[in-house]
Motif scaffolding. Structure first.
Motif, PDB file in Angstrom:
ATOM      1  N   ALA A   1       0.820  -1.200   0.000  1.00 11.15           N
ATOM      2  CA  ALA A   1       0.000   0.000   0.000  1.00 11.15           C
ATOM      3  C   ALA A   1       0.858   1.256   0.000  1.00 11.15           C
ATOM      4  O   ALA A   1       0.489   2.265  -0.575  1.00 11.15           O
ATOM      5  CB  ALA A   1      -0.915  -0.005   1.211  1.00 11.15           C
ATOM      6  N   ALA A   2       2.030   1.190   0.646  1.00 11.96           N
ATOM      7  CA  ALA A   2       2.867   2.381   0.743  1.00 11.96           C
ATOM      8  C   ALA A   2       3.331   2.855  -0.622  1.00 11.96           C
ATOM      9  O   ALA A   2       3.461   4.054  -0.863  1.00 11.96           O
ATOM     10  CB  ALA A   2       4.075   2.098   1.634  1.00 11.96           C
ATOM     11  N   MET A   3       3.573   1.923  -1.547  1.00 10.73           N
ATOM     12  CA  MET A   3       4.120   2.297  -2.840  1.00 10.73           C
ATOM     13  C   MET A   3       3.078   2.890  -3.781  1.00 10.73           C
ATOM     14  O   MET A   3       3.411   3.294  -4.889  1.00 10.73           O
ATOM     15  CB  MET A   3       4.777   1.078  -3.495  1.00 10.73           C
ATOM     16  N   ASP A   4       1.817   2.942  -3.376  1.00  5.10           N
ATOM     17  CA  ASP A   4       0.815   3.552  -4.248  1.00  5.10           C
ATOM     18  C   ASP A   4       0.661   5.044  -3.983  1.00  5.10           C
ATOM     19  O   ASP A   4      -0.189   5.706  -4.569  1.00  5.10           O
ATOM     20  CB  ASP A   4      -0.535   2.842  -4.101  1.00  5.10           C
ATOM     21  N   ASP A   8       3.651   8.425   2.836  1.00  2.55           N
ATOM     22  CA  ASP A   8       4.962   8.974   2.512  1.00  2.55           C
ATOM     23  C   ASP A   8       6.018   7.956   2.926  1.00  2.55           C
ATOM     24  O   ASP A   8       6.210   7.702   4.116  1.00  2.55           O
ATOM     25  CB  ASP A   8       5.170  10.295   3.258  1.00  2.55           C
ATOM     26  N   ILE A   9       6.710   7.366   1.964  1.00  4.57           N
ATOM     27  CA  ILE A   9       7.666   6.308   2.289  1.00  4.57           C
ATOM     28  C   ILE A   9       8.914   6.837   2.977  1.00  4.57           C
ATOM     29  O   ILE A   9       9.711   6.059   3.503  1.00  4.57           O
ATOM     30  CB  ILE A   9       8.060   5.500   1.040  1.00  4.57           C
ATOM     31  N   TYR A  10       9.105   8.152   2.994  1.00  2.00           N
ATOM     32  CA  TYR A  10      10.253   8.717   3.689  1.00  2.00           C
ATOM     33  C   TYR A  10       9.931   9.034   5.147  1.00  2.00           C
ATOM     34  O   TYR A  10      10.835   9.238   5.952  1.00  2.00           O
ATOM     35  CB  TYR A  10      10.744   9.973   2.973  1.00  2.00           C
ATOM     36  N   ASP A  11       8.665   9.102   5.479  1.00  2.00           N
ATOM     37  CA  ASP A  11       8.235   9.319   6.863  1.00  2.00           C
ATOM     38  C   ASP A  11       6.786   8.863   6.957  1.00  2.00           C
ATOM     39  O   ASP A  11       5.878   9.564   6.501  1.00  2.00           O
ATOM     40  CB  ASP A  11       8.360  10.788   7.259  1.00  2.00           C
ATOM     41  N   ALA A 133      10.889   5.920  11.567  1.00  4.90           N
ATOM     42  CA  ALA A 133       9.666   6.090  10.773  1.00  4.90           C
ATOM     43  C   ALA A 133       9.976   6.122   9.278  1.00  4.90           C
ATOM     44  O   ALA A 133       9.118   6.463   8.471  1.00  4.90           O
ATOM     45  CB  ALA A 133       8.941   7.370  11.181  1.00  4.90           C
ATOM     46  N   ASP A 134      11.201   5.774   8.919  1.00  2.00           N
ATOM     47  CA  ASP A 134      11.615   5.731   7.517  1.00  2.00           C
ATOM     48  C   ASP A 134      11.231   4.379   6.934  1.00  2.00           C
ATOM     49  O   ASP A 134      11.633   3.338   7.451  1.00  2.00           O
ATOM     50  CB  ASP A 134      13.130   5.940   7.429  1.00  2.00           C
ATOM     51  N   TYR A 135      10.462   4.392   5.858  1.00  2.00           N
ATOM     52  CA  TYR A 135      10.022   3.150   5.223  1.00  2.00           C
ATOM     53  C   TYR A 135      10.938   2.763   4.069  1.00  2.00           C
ATOM     54  O   TYR A 135      11.250   1.591   3.874  1.00  2.00           O
ATOM     55  CB  TYR A 135       8.588   3.328   4.716  1.00  2.00           C
ATOM     56  N   ILE A 136      11.396   3.750   3.293  1.00  2.50           N
ATOM     57  CA  ILE A 136      12.168   3.457   2.091  1.00  2.50           C
ATOM     58  C   ILE A 136      13.522   2.837   2.434  1.00  2.50           C
ATOM     59  O   ILE A 136      14.042   1.984   1.718  1.00  2.50           O
ATOM     60  CB  ILE A 136      12.347   4.728   1.223  1.00  2.50           C
ATOM     61  N   GLY A 189      10.943   8.446  16.133  1.00  2.00           N
ATOM     62  CA  GLY A 189      10.025   9.431  15.584  1.00  2.00           C
ATOM     63  C   GLY A 189      10.532  10.180  14.369  1.00  2.00           C
ATOM     64  O   GLY A 189       9.845  11.061  13.857  1.00  2.00           O
ATOM     65  N   ALA A 190      11.723   9.838  13.890  1.00  2.00           N
ATOM     66  CA  ALA A 190      12.281  10.524  12.721  1.00  2.00           C
ATOM     67  C   ALA A 190      12.068   9.688  11.470  1.00  2.00           C
ATOM     68  O   ALA A 190      12.069   8.457  11.516  1.00  2.00           O
ATOM     69  CB  ALA A 190      13.771  10.789  12.917  1.00  2.00           C
ATOM     70  N   GLY A 191      11.904  10.380  10.352  1.00  3.02           N
ATOM     71  CA  GLY A 191      11.812   9.714   9.069  1.00  3.02           C
ATOM     72  C   GLY A 191      13.173   9.690   8.397  1.00  3.02           C
ATOM     73  O   GLY A 191      14.214   9.626   9.054  1.00  3.02           O
ATOM     74  N   HIS A 192      13.171   9.773   7.066  1.00  2.00           N
ATOM     75  CA  HIS A 192      14.402   9.705   6.283  1.00  2.00           C
ATOM     76  C   HIS A 192      15.309  10.896   6.577  1.00  2.00           C
ATOM     77  O   HIS A 192      16.532  10.754   6.620  1.00  2.00           O
ATOM     78  CB  HIS A 192      14.027   9.676   4.796  1.00  2.00           C
TER      79      HIS A 192
END
Length: 228
Positions: A1-4, A8-11, A133-136, A189-192
């Motif tokens: 679902a994230a890739m659609d 936000d895959i960076y956070d 919180a970084d997904y990528i 709590g931080a993203g990319h």
């Protein structure tokens, strides 16, 4: 679902900009097509694996966030540009954009051999960190990259570290090398973009790195209590 584009895959905790969804679909298709083409070239010509240029392809930010959208709208305002003294003739395409005009390439060559060599030498202080919180580029993937890719023995088990505000800022562990340990650390709590999301804890981390480590020894600083 994230890739659609719905997350936000960076956070994963930042809202995406719904107004940019059509542009997102176009960029996503172009990016994936270019990546697949680069991988096909690499498979067809394995002898070129040592040539970094053959493993590169274009990459662009494909998940626009509301903050990016608002910043672009603000910085493209004629009134704002006049106020900050912008020479509009220097703006590529006449419109400001984050990462606009940057010739950035995505490299597929593995960095494992370099890190393995540095670990064997043991002369470098190495810190690998992630916003949790970084997904990528997730912290779980990086943890596996270290444990399974570098095959280093853990010298310090996973433990919390606190920022200068006294709050738990994340967790870290260390791996043995021939000399200085390799540290893997997360920022809670931080993203990319860790400094953007957790500026104080990012600075705490950097200060300890420059001091030679000791991420569980961050000095308390002057703070405004959350529960005053």
């Amino acid at each position: 679902a994230a890739m659609d584009g719905s997350i936000d895959i960076y956070d994963i905790y930042v809202d995406v900009c719904l107004a940019e969804q059509e542009r997102l679909k176009t960029q996503q298709f172009m990016l994936l097509s270019e990546r697949h083409a680069a991988l096909r070239r690499h498979r067809q010509q394995p002898a070129l694996g040592t040539d970094r240029r053959e493993l590169q392809t274009e990459i662009s930010p494909i998940f626009p966030t509301c903050a990016d959208h608002y910043a672009a709208k603000y910085l493209n305002s004629a009134a704002v540009q006049r106020a900050i003294g912008v020479d509009v003739s220097t703006i590529p395409g006449g419109k400001w954009a984050d990462c606009g005009g940057v010739d950035y390439k995505f490299n597929y060559e593995s960095e494992l051999p370099n890190y393995a060599r540095w670990a064997a030498e043991g002369k470098l202080q190495i810190l690998i960190y992630n916003g949790d919180a970084d997904y990528i580029l997730s912290h779980m993937g990086n943890a596996a990259w270290i444990a399974e890719g570098l095959k280093l023995n853990k010298s310090l088990e996973w433990m919390a570290w606190r920022g200068s505000d006294g709050q738990v800022a994340g967790y870290f562990e260390q791996y043995a090398t021939a000399g200085l340990p390799l540290t893997f650390l997360t920022v809670k709590g931080a993203g990319h973009m860790v400094p953007k999301d957790r500026p104080r804890h990012a600075l705490d981390m950097l200060i300890r790195f420059l001091a030679g480590g000791g991420y569980d020894q961050v000095s308390r600083g002057d703070t405004t209590p959350l529960c005053a």
